[in-house]
Design an enzyme around this catalytic site. Structure first.
Site, mmCIF file in Angstrom:
data_model
loop_
_atom_site.group_PDB
_atom_site.id
_atom_site.type_symbol
_atom_site.label_atom_id
_atom_site.label_comp_id
_atom_site.label_asym_id
_atom_site.label_seq_id
_atom_site.Cartn_x
_atom_site.Cartn_y
_atom_site.Cartn_z
ATOM 1 N N ASP A 265 0.752 -1.195 0.104
ATOM 2 C CA ASP A 265 -0.132 0.235 -0.003
ATOM 3 C C ASP A 265 0.950 1.404 0.089
ATOM 4 O O ASP A 265 1.973 0.956 0.001
ATOM 5 C CB ASP A 265 -0.926 -0.044 1.168
ATOM 6 C CG ASP A 265 -0.232 -0.315 2.424
ATOM 7 O OD1 ASP A 265 1.043 -0.449 2.533
ATOM 8 O OD2 ASP A 265 -0.996 -0.632 3.599
ATOM 9 N N ASN B 61 -7.468 -2.586 14.184
ATOM 10 C CA ASN B 61 -8.785 -2.974 13.927
ATOM 11 C C ASN B 61 -9.089 -4.123 13.042
ATOM 12 O O ASN B 61 -10.070 -4.515 12.303
ATOM 13 C CB ASN B 61 -9.554 -1.627 13.290
ATOM 14 C CG ASN B 61 -9.032 -1.244 12.126
ATOM 15 O OD1 ASN B 61 -8.105 -1.858 11.402
ATOM 16 N ND2 ASN B 61 -9.211 -0.301 11.331
ATOM 17 N N HIS C 138 -7.228 -4.428 10.204
ATOM 18 C CA HIS C 138 -7.081 -4.376 8.915
ATOM 19 C C HIS C 138 -5.635 -5.032 8.108
ATOM 20 O O HIS C 138 -4.782 -5.155 9.002
ATOM 21 C CB HIS C 138 -6.937 -2.696 8.448
ATOM 22 C CG HIS C 138 -5.770 -2.065 8.672
ATOM 23 N ND1 HIS C 138 -6.040 -1.059 9.566
ATOM 24 C CD2 HIS C 138 -4.518 -2.121 8.573
ATOM 25 C CE1 HIS C 138 -4.784 -0.326 9.856
ATOM 26 N NE2 HIS C 138 -3.870 -1.137 9.154
ATOM 27 N N GLU D 190 -9.838 -1.692 5.368
ATOM 28 C CA GLU D 190 -10.453 -1.307 6.522
ATOM 29 C C GLU D 190 -11.496 -2.212 6.737
ATOM 30 O O GLU D 190 -12.094 -2.819 5.962
ATOM 31 C CB GLU D 190 -10.802 0.124 6.401
ATOM 32 C CG GLU D 190 -9.828 1.179 6.187
ATOM 33 C CD GLU D 190 -8.894 1.144 7.784
ATOM 34 O OE1 GLU D 190 -8.788 0.388 8.593
ATOM 35 O OE2 GLU D 190 -8.330 2.337 8.011
HETATM 36 C C1 GLP Z 1 -0.359 0.378 8.542
HETATM 37 C C2 GLP Z 1 -0.032 -0.511 7.251
HETATM 38 C C3 GLP Z 1 -0.344 -1.958 7.475
HETATM 39 C C4 GLP Z 1 0.411 -2.196 8.943
HETATM 40 C C5 GLP Z 1 -0.545 -1.495 9.868
HETATM 41 C C6 GLP Z 1 0.205 -1.877 11.373
HETATM 42 O O1 GLP Z 1 -1.474 0.555 8.501
HETATM 43 N N1 GLP Z 1 -0.755 -0.024 6.069
HETATM 44 O O2 GLP Z 1 0.256 -2.689 6.442
HETATM 45 O O3 GLP Z 1 0.206 -3.549 9.085
HETATM 46 O O4 GLP Z 1 -0.224 -0.066 9.872
HETATM 47 O O5 GLP Z 1 1.314 -1.102 11.609
HETATM 48 P P1 GLP Z 1 2.283 -1.387 12.846
HETATM 49 O O6 GLP Z 1 3.060 -2.477 12.366
HETATM 50 O O7 GLP Z 1 3.160 -0.179 12.807
HETATM 51 O O8 GLP Z 1 1.554 -1.777 14.135
#
Ligand code: GLP
Length: 244
Positions: free
Chosen positions: A67, A136, A138, A143
């Site tokens: 993404d 959440n 995702h 989402e």
């Molecule tokens: C972002 C990314 C995800 C990632 C998520 C969790 O929203 N788009 O790919 O898995 O955050 O991030 P973190 O690893 O910092 O908790």
């Protein structure tokens, strides 16, 4: 879905790096699906060390990131393009022309997403897809919703994601409100999926992912239907999963 319980974040990261490096050793021209976020940082660091020592060779690897924020240029320090170079690509022997991230700088969302879908499709989809998980539930930026998404598309980020990701920005207002993300169906095409999760904040999402109903309100729950999905999570992230 196989669940591997680790003592802590470092243990989780080493195990994830071991699996990624094994994939690349077994298939030097692997297609890797990669993730951003803070969770994969230590795994990337470990892979950089092994690459330095000559234990793993990325020269033939191609990568496709999940993404990107819409509206950020590639050199914006908050962009996922920049994140990947700073935290991984600039420190390994990968050919940068084989690294791919959705083009957040293209304001034409339909074109940017269709182009990215074609790239991932033409590459034959990832041999291994690394995933983090949002608080959440995702994955990528898919989402919670009423249905599972298919290909790459533009999403409106939820308030909870904007809040969670604001820790990496100076101010919450600076967090982009939209992103381009691979769809859930695209993610499911990967031949192996490796989910990593660490910390108490992820405990509920991890429980729903592994043991809840398969429900688009927790996008990660669809991974229960993947034939080769491994979850590596530490004690804190698995604290609501005593059965795991
Ligand atoms: C972002 C990314 C995800 C990632 C998520 C969790 O929203 N788009 O790919 O898995 O955050 O991030 P973190 O690893 O910092 O908790």
């Amino acid at each position: 879905m196989r669940i591997i319980r680790t003592t802590d974040y470092d243990d989780m990261s080493r195990k994830a790096a071991n699996i990624i490096s094994a994939q690349v050793i077994l298939k030097p021209d692997s297609v890797l699906g990669l993730a951003t976020g803070t969770t994969p940082l230590a795994a990337y660091k470990q892979l950089i060390r092994w690459c330095d020592r000559g234990d793993v060779d990325f020269s033939e690897v191609s990568t496709y990131n999940l993404d990107e924020y819409r509206g950020l240029t590639h050199d914006d320090p908050q962009s996922y393009h920049y994140f990947m170079r700073k935290n991984f690509f600039d420190h390994i022997n990968i050919d940068l022309s084989r690294t791919h991230v959705p083009d957040g700088s293209n304001p034409d969302a339909d074109a940017a997403c269709a182009d990215y879908d074609k790239l991932v499709h033409d590459a034959g989809y990832p041999d291994l897809q690394l995933l983090g998980i949002g608080n959440n539930g995702h994955i990528g930026f898919n989402e919670p919703d009423k249905y599972f998404s298919k290909g790459t598309h533009c999403v409106d980020l939820t308030e909870s994601t904007i809040k969670a990701n604001s820790r990496l920005f100076d101010r919450e207002e600076d967090v982009p409100r939209q992103a381009y993300t691979m769809g859930v169906q695209t993610i499911m095409y990967a031949r192996m999926i490796l989910v990593i999760a660490s910390g108490e904040a992820k405990a509920e999402a991890v429980r729903r992912m592994c043991f809840g109903p398969v429900d688009p309100e927790c996008p990660a729950s669809i991974l229960q239907l993947h034939t080769n999905c491994v979850v590596i999570a530490d004690e804190a992230a698995l604290s609501q999963c005593p059965e795991a």
